[in-house]
Design an enzyme around this catalytic site. Structure first.
Site, PDB file in Angstrom:
ATOM      1  N   LYS A  56     -29.860  11.283   1.502  1.00  0.00           N
ATOM      2  CA  LYS A  56     -30.014  10.400   2.663  1.00  0.00           C
ATOM      3  C   LYS A  56     -29.608   8.973   2.291  1.00  0.00           C
ATOM      4  O   LYS A  56     -28.824   8.337   2.975  1.00  0.00           O
ATOM      5  CB  LYS A  56     -31.467  10.461   3.143  1.00  0.00           C
ATOM      6  CG  LYS A  56     -31.736   9.555   4.328  1.00  0.00           C
ATOM      7  CD  LYS A  56     -33.162   9.718   4.838  1.00  0.00           C
ATOM      8  CE  LYS A  56     -33.440   8.641   5.884  1.00  0.00           C
ATOM      9  NZ  LYS A  56     -34.780   8.691   6.417  1.00  0.00           N
TER      10      LYS A  56
ATOM     11  N   GLU B 250     -31.380  10.997  -9.578  1.00  0.00           N
ATOM     12  CA  GLU B 250     -31.110  12.379  -9.978  1.00  0.00           C
ATOM     13  C   GLU B 250     -29.811  12.874  -9.350  1.00  0.00           C
ATOM     14  O   GLU B 250     -28.951  13.460 -10.007  1.00  0.00           O
ATOM     15  CB  GLU B 250     -32.266  13.304  -9.515  1.00  0.00           C
ATOM     16  CG  GLU B 250     -33.577  13.102 -10.234  1.00  0.00           C
ATOM     17  CD  GLU B 250     -34.442  12.019  -9.610  1.00  0.00           C
ATOM     18  OE1 GLU B 250     -33.918  11.175  -8.832  1.00  0.00           O
ATOM     19  OE2 GLU B 250     -35.649  11.994  -9.919  1.00  0.00           O
TER      20      GLU B 250
ATOM     21  N   GLY C  79     -36.405  12.543   5.116  1.00  0.00           N
ATOM     22  CA  GLY C  79     -35.799  13.500   4.176  1.00  0.00           C
ATOM     23  C   GLY C  79     -36.410  14.888   4.300  1.00  0.00           C
ATOM     24  O   GLY C  79     -35.712  15.905   4.352  1.00  0.00           O
ATOM     25  N   ARG C  80     -37.733  14.946   4.363  1.00  0.00           N
ATOM     26  CA  ARG C  80     -38.404  16.255   4.392  1.00  0.00           C
ATOM     27  C   ARG C  80     -38.341  16.906   5.766  1.00  0.00           C
ATOM     28  O   ARG C  80     -38.846  18.006   5.959  1.00  0.00           O
ATOM     29  CB  ARG C  80     -39.842  16.121   3.897  1.00  0.00           C
ATOM     30  CG  ARG C  80     -40.647  15.051   4.611  1.00  0.00           C
ATOM     31  CD  ARG C  80     -41.907  14.689   3.834  1.00  0.00           C
ATOM     32  NE  ARG C  80     -42.645  13.580   4.438  1.00  0.00           N
ATOM     33  CZ  ARG C  80     -42.393  12.299   4.197  1.00  0.00           C
ATOM     34  NH1 ARG C  80     -41.391  11.950   3.402  1.00  0.00           N
ATOM     35  NH2 ARG C  80     -43.119  11.359   4.761  1.00  0.00           N
TER      36      ARG C  80
ATOM     37  N   GLU D 194     -46.039  14.966   0.884  1.00  0.00           N
ATOM     38  CA  GLU D 194     -45.365  13.662   0.950  1.00  0.00           C
ATOM     39  C   GLU D 194     -45.693  12.996   2.293  1.00  0.00           C
ATOM     40  O   GLU D 194     -45.701  11.776   2.409  1.00  0.00           O
ATOM     41  CB  GLU D 194     -43.848  13.827   0.776  1.00  0.00           C
ATOM     42  CG  GLU D 194     -43.167  12.556   0.280  1.00  0.00           C
ATOM     43  CD  GLU D 194     -41.707  12.746  -0.110  1.00  0.00           C
ATOM     44  OE1 GLU D 194     -40.872  12.923   0.788  1.00  0.00           O
ATOM     45  OE2 GLU D 194     -41.392  12.702  -1.314  1.00  0.00           O
TER      46      GLU D 194
ATOM     47  N   HIS E 266     -52.001  39.533  -7.920  1.00  0.00           N
ATOM     48  CA  HIS E 266     -52.250  39.882  -9.326  1.00  0.00           C
ATOM     49  C   HIS E 266     -52.345  38.635 -10.193  1.00  0.00           C
ATOM     50  O   HIS E 266     -52.198  38.718 -11.409  1.00  0.00           O
ATOM     51  CB  HIS E 266     -51.158  40.824  -9.823  1.00  0.00           C
ATOM     52  CG  HIS E 266     -51.185  42.133  -9.100  1.00  0.00           C
ATOM     53  ND1 HIS E 266     -51.976  43.182  -9.496  1.00  0.00           N
ATOM     54  CD2 HIS E 266     -50.565  42.534  -7.963  1.00  0.00           C
ATOM     55  CE1 HIS E 266     -51.819  44.194  -8.649  1.00  0.00           C
ATOM     56  NE2 HIS E 266     -50.977  43.819  -7.697  1.00  0.00           N
TER      57      HIS E 266
ATOM     58  N   LYS F 110     -40.449   5.928  -9.924  1.00  0.00           N
ATOM     59  CA  LYS F 110     -38.998   5.735 -10.032  1.00  0.00           C
ATOM     60  C   LYS F 110     -38.707   4.409 -10.724  1.00  0.00           C
ATOM     61  O   LYS F 110     -37.851   4.307 -11.593  1.00  0.00           O
ATOM     62  CB  LYS F 110     -38.366   5.675  -8.636  1.00  0.00           C
ATOM     63  CG  LYS F 110     -38.321   6.965  -7.868  1.00  0.00           C
ATOM     64  CD  LYS F 110     -37.547   6.713  -6.565  1.00  0.00           C
ATOM     65  CE  LYS F 110     -37.707   7.825  -5.575  1.00  0.00           C
ATOM     66  NZ  LYS F 110     -37.123   7.523  -4.269  1.00  0.00           N
TER      67      LYS F 110
HETATM   68  O1  F6P Z   1     -38.439  10.491  -3.827  1.00  0.00           O
HETATM   69  C1  F6P Z   1     -38.752  10.861  -2.547  1.00  0.00           C
HETATM   70  C2  F6P Z   1     -37.565  10.983  -1.663  1.00  0.00           C
HETATM   71  O2  F6P Z   1     -37.281   9.755  -1.110  1.00  0.00           O
HETATM   72  C3  F6P Z   1     -37.798  12.040  -0.607  1.00  0.00           C
HETATM   73  O3  F6P Z   1     -38.520  11.580   0.464  1.00  0.00           O
HETATM   74  C4  F6P Z   1     -36.423  12.452  -0.299  1.00  0.00           C
HETATM   75  O4  F6P Z   1     -36.400  13.667   0.371  1.00  0.00           O
HETATM   76  C5  F6P Z   1     -35.839  12.518  -1.685  1.00  0.00           C
HETATM   77  O5  F6P Z   1     -36.414  11.425  -2.352  1.00  0.00           O
HETATM   78  C6  F6P Z   1     -34.351  12.461  -1.767  1.00  0.00           C
HETATM   79  O6  F6P Z   1     -33.853  11.297  -1.218  1.00  0.00           O
HETATM   80  P1  F6P Z   1     -32.337  11.155  -0.830  1.00  0.00           P
HETATM   81  O7  F6P Z   1     -32.020  12.193   0.176  1.00  0.00           O
HETATM   82  O8  F6P Z   1     -32.196   9.769  -0.301  1.00  0.00           O
HETATM   83  O9  F6P Z   1     -31.527  11.346  -2.079  1.00  0.00           O
END
Ligand code: F6P
Length: 560
Positions: free
Chosen positions: A211, A217, A283-284, A369, A400, A524
């Site tokens: 987003k 990452e 995002g979620r 979240e 189990h 972060k």
């Molecule tokens: O670290 C949390 C977050 O901001 C989430 O809310 C989001 O889904 C995820 O990181 C990834 O963010 P982006 O889509 O901006 O890379």
């Protein structure tokens, strides 16, 4: 509608729920005996979902009081505010419009928010995604060497990963042949390394889903993937020596999904190969936006449209059904009842459908979240517990492993079971339909939790007296059973929307902004601050607290 959060805990409805709780002695055996219709009376329909709430711990009075609580916090007004694009994400001053992503084309009245014709934009972007999906699957879109794409790798994290991977896994039977989608999320180099190691760069296409397009990452993994592409093509005698060749390779093997198209261009991805969405999609809550591009390619535009229609069916149910028949509202309110009155801390989601094996992980982000917060949307402290810990595994594996605690432990763990009537793999074992064996477990578990087994029943089985206590099941352990005919794109969309709205209901009762996520920021920031120490900067190391310093020292001493 009040713009301030309404404190549920000081409402007459809350006080009445407290009083109700004091004399509340759940007895599901008794309740079912007294009311032979309880099972059917409290089984509701939402879209194609058959939702049996009857084995939850409530009486009609509980539901009446919870409905009053919903009225007190102006739940209907808040729902309307969300659907109409008011800025209910207060801390980020944004509308919350994931429900607009699945409005049918030409829906009336048009949805115009902050000067944007949302319907027009949503459908224009969807068309772009669909066109891309068609071009990949029919081979019009080819890699730089002219080969057809056979593997899509989605690189993203959080909402840019969990929704797409969960839905891809859930809808595997609908994936077009000749196409595989893989997912990279973790910055652990193992993830990208393992995912790419057996792929051919000539037939691999990356979707960089972020987003913000700033996520450490995702951008790190995207750069690793780009390097892998260039090196892999060079190894196959494709000239990668000049910038132009490298740019062309990226143009044929990388597309992006983001709200920050300028940053996409900075990365080197042609903005023509980028799919956008808007800051009013959290995002979620984004799997049904262009973030679902990998899924749209995998299952095709027609199936993706069915997926969206599934969400929409539940949106309509949620916004227009009275509380006592409104499944997301009731499930959300019951979660409040369990969390704030019956002292439950966690909530298990147990799909009896192997294809839903990533659904609990997906729900963890959606619910935690969203609602794991201790201040309300105006910055004041919350006035009660919020945010259950969500967890789960597919049945029967969980049986189990951890079901022991759910059946006989000291904690109350509300459970959501999910199952479908029709299996994808219709297998028999001798005389047994294996899906029926599987579902027998599904039906048995909610029965065992609800009704338990008394000491007398244990004795009647001939159990030695000293073992009796260990074999007693208290019962009165709450569960909801959700069933659908099939796990289709539509029913998956319905399930996701159901949980989105359950989460919303709880957030409103607790007065919190379910759409921000400030709690992920500190970690972060500290990761960036700690990085120089990890890389060997002694001054940075000296600044660390003694625990962090000794951990980093261990790492540095042991790193080969
Ligand atoms: O670290 C949390 C977050 O901001 C989430 O809310 C989001 O889904 C995820 O990181 C990834 O963010 P982006 O889509 O901006 O890379």
């Amino acid at each position: 509608m009040s713009t301030e959060p309404i404190d549920a805990t000081s409402s007459p409805a809350w006080a009445a729920l407290r009083t109700h709780k004091e004399s509340f002695t759940p007895n599901l055996r008794q309740w079912f005996a007294n009311d032979p219709q309880r099972g059917t009376k409290y089984t509701l329909r939402a879209g194609d979902l058959h939702v049996d709430l009857s084995k939850n711990l409530f009486t009609e009075e509980t539901l009446t009081l919870l409905s009053k609580l919903a009225d007190h916090v102006q739940l209907q007004d808040r729902i309307d505010a969300m659907f109409s694009g008011e800025h209910i994400n207060v801390t980020e001053d944004r509308a919350v419009l994931h429900t607009a992503l699945r409005r049918p084309q030409n829906a009336t009245p048009e949805l115009v928010v902050d000067g944007q014709n949302v319907d027009v934009d949503v459908h224009a972007e969807l068309e772009k995604v669909y066109d891309f999906a068609r071009r990949v699957s029919d081979g019009q879109w080819r890699g730089v060497t002219g080969e057809k794409i056979s593997t899509i790798v989605n690189i993203g994290i959080g909402g840019s990963d969990l929704g797409p991977v969960m839905a891809y896994e859930a809808l595997k039977p609908y994936v077009r042949s000749g196409l595989e989608v893989r997912f990279v999320s973790n910055i652990d180099p193992t993830d990208v390394g393992e995912t790419l190691c057996d792929l051919d760069p000539r037939t691999t296409l990356f979707i960089i889903a972020s987003k913000t397009f700033t996520t450490l990452e995702t951008l790190t993994n995207a750069r690793l993937a780009r390097r892998w592409l260039w090196d892999g093509l060079a190894d196959r005698d494709v000239a990668m020596t000049d910038d132009d060749a490298r740019r062309q390779a990226v143009a044929r093997h990388f597309v992006a999904v983001s709200t920050a198209l300028d940053k996409v261009a900075d990365f080197g991805i042609d903005p023509d190969n980028a799919f956008g969405f808007w800051d009013w999609v959290g995002g979620r809550y984004s799997v049904d936006s262009a973030i679902g591009t990998s899924l749209a390619v995998a299952i095709g535009p027609e199936r993706f449209a069915e997926f969206l229609a599934g969400f929409h069916a539940i949106d309509e149910h949620f916004r227009s059904t009275p509380w006592k028949e409104n499944v997301p509202a009731l499930m959300g309110l019951l979660n409040v009842w369990y969390t704030n009155f019956l002292d439950a801390h966690t909530h298990a989601v147990l799909p009896y459908a192997q294809y839903l094996h990533r659904f609990p992980a997906y729900l963890q982000q959606l619910t935690m979240e969203s609602n794991g917060k201790s201040v309300r949307w105006n910055g004041s402290p919350v006035t009660g517990e919020t945010g259950e810990v969500w967890w789960g595994e597919p049945g029967t594996n969980g049986q189990h492993a951890f079901y022991q605690l759910i059946h006989q432990g000291t904690r109350l763990v509300p459970v959501d079971f999910i199952a479908v009537a029709n299996p994808e793999h219709d297998l028999v074992d001798g005389d047994h339909d294996v899906h029926e064996l599987f579902l027998a477990n599904f039906f048995a578990q909610s029965k065992a939790l609800a009704f338990g087994k008394t000491a007398d029943e244990v004795r009647a089985e001939g159990t030695a007296e000293d073992i009796v206590p260990a074999r007693v099941f208290s019962g009165n352990r709450p569960s909801t059973s959700i069933m659908a005919a099939d796990l289709s794109p539509s029913t998956l969309g319905q399930l996701i929307a159901l949980y989105e709205h359950i989460t919303f209901v709880q957030g409103i009762v607790w007065g919190i902004d379910s759409f921000d996520q400030w709690g992920v920021e500190l970690g972060k920031q500290l990761a960036l601050e700690v990085a120089p120490a990890v890389a060997g900067d002694q001054a940075a190391l000296a600044e660390q607290d003694s625990s962090t310093r000794s951990l980093i020292e261990f790492y540095r001493e042991n790193r080969r």
